[in-house]
Design an enzyme around this catalytic site. Structure first.
Site, PDB file in Angstrom:
ATOM      1  N   THR A 367       0.111   2.312  11.456  1.00 55.92           N
ATOM      2  CA  THR A 367      -0.677   1.093  11.297  1.00 55.92           C
ATOM      3  C   THR A 367       0.129  -0.096  11.817  1.00 55.92           C
ATOM      4  O   THR A 367       1.300   0.043  12.186  1.00 55.92           O
ATOM      5  CB  THR A 367      -1.111   0.927   9.818  1.00 55.92           C
ATOM      6  N   ASN A 387      -4.376   5.317  11.760  1.00 58.67           N
ATOM      7  CA  ASN A 387      -3.910   6.080  10.605  1.00 58.67           C
ATOM      8  C   ASN A 387      -2.481   6.553  10.832  1.00 58.67           C
ATOM      9  O   ASN A 387      -1.606   5.739  11.035  1.00 58.67           O
ATOM     10  CB  ASN A 387      -4.849   7.222  10.238  1.00 58.67           C
ATOM     11  N   ASP A 409      -8.359   9.665   5.610  1.00 59.72           N
ATOM     12  CA  ASP A 409      -8.388   8.687   4.512  1.00 59.72           C
ATOM     13  C   ASP A 409      -9.561   8.931   3.565  1.00 59.72           C
ATOM     14  O   ASP A 409      -9.648   8.312   2.496  1.00 59.72           O
ATOM     15  CB  ASP A 409      -8.457   7.251   5.060  1.00 59.72           C
ATOM     16  N   GLY A 458       1.936   0.856   6.365  1.00 62.82           N
ATOM     17  CA  GLY A 458       2.660   1.620   5.342  1.00 62.82           C
ATOM     18  C   GLY A 458       1.774   2.481   4.469  1.00 62.82           C
ATOM     19  O   GLY A 458       2.194   2.849   3.373  1.00 62.82           O
TER      20      GLY A 458
END
Ligand code: GLY
Length: 562
Positions: A367, A387, A409, A458
């Protein structure tokens, strides 16, 4: 000279000498790559506003930091328009393709197929970045889209020197990329991981960016380009359709707004969990006097508040267009107070005591984030993603578009953790057209005298990193401190405190263990925060990039405009 003219002259002199406090003296840009920051500055120098600069930086990052974001990915752009104080979140999150279904990554025994949601075309959601940059340019920018995309097109066509970070990212995903000739042709020239410093030219990506510059939305989501994207995906087993591309649209959403003591916070709303988890955590913390605590007692309360908010994330949050997200209930003062009361003053609460959810974990890191303030006071905090590092590792042939693996996700199977160790349930189950729950948290913070813009990559740790930055802002610290803070994190499951080596000394570790915490030292530094601050009293502007990364923060003095 009349008295009136003397006052006018004096006023002008004061403005010229000390700057106007009601507007920033300088523009400021902080991003994950010096060339992306330079792209933003180039557009500001040409008379663009923060929104044009955001378009330029989003596109430039797609070229120079493909490990973190790109045209094949998505993101959230938090905008503040100074002229009317409009605050909005542009939701350019990926959507599940029309042929997706809740069981698509499970085998006939209902077991998760290893890596199916991570590698290759099947892992990719329908990208939102191209639509978002077109939308922002058309609705908020003042320069033509082609002007704002020019730096990125140049970087892609002429090439740029691969950084050590990108080299490492390519190396880490070379096993997957080597299985896909269109990916290998770009990122593994001669079948090898390129050296840092080697020049990476991306002609197909330059052409795709040019197509967007020439035709806007139609340059990606319709016509020849759409046909090329779909044909390329299907050739390698993907399930995207022309209809998926045509139906993709960005959404303007109200950001998540809340207060923490005397500070206003504006952050990402669902389908990001960032704003709600931060609001819940900070509202719990309002019940305690953090400033009166020693450092480890404060860590204890922060961790306990995070534990409770991340627990609610796993149960209740998802795409608000598909499920009812109980925001009011989660932020109800009675509920928050009840949660605060369950925190023991000197003992960790085992996560299992908060509910029965499973979950070992790993962690991911990718990211990207950037922050921009222009001299009119317009601001952008944007967090974009493919991602995990280099997304799915699959580049669509002839387009240079590296496809995300954002499908991971979603909750792939109820109660089974994803690659960030986050567990999820029905609220975040896969459905056609649905957006996966995110942790991306581009954020504005405002006190009576300062305005801050911050965010970081993160994965699941984004939220706690931004939260620590907000607490540091509340303590009166400057961006240099927010971005450099040693970090610690808790996300409910796994029930461990993850920390960077500098976060706790031996004695502090002992103190935490004595309270019942299991500690896990992170084997590397994490996060790459890029932050800007405007001091409203003086008009002075600060910009900082995380020393953990390779980014660049720059201030643009008005006189450097042509
Ligand atoms: N893909 C990381 C996130 O959206 O949270």
């Amino acid at each position: 000279m009349t008295t009136m003219s003397r006052y006018l002259l004096l006023g002008l002199l004061v403005i010229a000498t000390v700057g106007r406090a009601d507007q920033p003296q300088y523009a400021a840009v902080a991003s994950a790559h010096p060339l992306a920051t330079e792209a933003g500055l180039e557009i500001l120098r040409q008379g663009g506003n923060a929104f044009d600069a955001a378009v330029a930086i989003s596109a430039a990052l797609a070229v120079v930091e493909p490990s973190g974001s790109g045209l094949g990915g998505g993101g959230f752009w938090l905008l503040h328009r100074q002229s009317d104080n409009k605050e909005v979140m542009i939701d350019g999150r990926e959507k599940a393709p029309g042929y997706a279904n809740a069981r698509m990554y499970l085998d006939e025994k209902d077991e998760v197929k290893p890596r199916a949601s991570l590698d290759g075309p099947l892992a990719g959601g329908i990208p939102g970045v191209p639509a978002a940059i077109v939308y922002i340019a058309m609705n908020y920018g003042r320069l033509p889209l082609a002007t704002s995309l020019a730096p990125a097109i140049r970087y892609a066509r002429d090439g740029f020197a691969i950084t050590e970070g990108l080299q490492k990212a390519i190396k880490g995903r070379s096993d997957v990329m080597s299985q896909y000739p269109p990916s290998a042709a770009i990122f593994l020239p001669d079948g090898k991981v390129p050296e840092a410093g080697q020049v990476l030219v991306q002609t197909d990506l330059a052409n795709t960016l040019q197509s967007i510059a020439d035709k806007g939305l139609a340059g990606f989501y319709y016509g020849d380009m759409a046909a090329k994207l779909i044909q390329g995906m299907q050739q390698f087993g993907g399930i995207w359709s022309l209809q998926d591309l045509e139906q993709y649209s960005v959404l303007e959403r109200l950001p998540q707004k809340f207060t923490y003591r005397d500070i206003s916070v504006v952050s990402a709303s669902p389908p990001s969990s960032g704003g709600i988890v931060m609001a819940e955590t900070l509202k719990i913390l309002e019940h305690f006097d953090l400033r009166a605590m020693d450092r480890i007692t404060r860590v204890h309360y922060v961790v306990e508040a995070l534990r409770r908010a991340y627990r609610d994330r796993s149960v209740y949050l998802g795409d608000p267009d598909f499920i009812k997200v109980p925001v009011d209930r989660l932020l109800d003062p009675d509920y928050i107070e009840a949660m605060a009361m369950t925190i023991s003053a000197d003992k960790a609460t085992p996560s299992d005591e908060l509910g029965e959810n499973p979950g070992p974990k790993q962690s991911g890191e990718s990211t990207t984030h950037f922050s921009i303030l222009d001299t009119e006071g317009n601001r952008v905090a944007a967090t974009l993603s493919v991602n995990l590092t280099m997304g799915s590792g699959f580049v669509i042939p002839g387009t240079g578009v590296l496809v995300n693996n954002e499908m991971d996700d979603f909750s792939i199977k109820s109660g089974i953790p994803n690659s960030y160790g986050l567990v999820g349930f029905e609220a975040n189950a896969i459905a056609p057209g649905k957006r996966p729950l995110s942790s991306m948290s581009p954020t504005f913070v405002e006190s009576s005298d300062r305005i801050g813009l911050l965010g970081t990559p993160g994965g699941s740790r984004i939220i706690s990193m931004v939260l620590l930055g907000i607490l540091d802002f509340a303590d009166g610290q400057l961006p240099e401190s927010w971005v450099d803070l040693p970090r610690y994190h808790h996300q409910y499951k796994p029930d461990v405190v993850l920390y960077e080596p500098a976060a706790f000394n031996q004695q502090e570790q002992q103190q935490l263990k004595a309270m019942g915490y299991e500690l896990r030292e992170s084997n590397r530094l994490y996060g790459d925060m890029h932050a800007v601050m405007w001091d409203k009293r003086t008009g002075y502007v600060y910009a900082e990039s995380d020393k953990r990364g390779e980014g660049a923060a720059r201030i643009l003095k008005p006189e450097s405009k042509p």
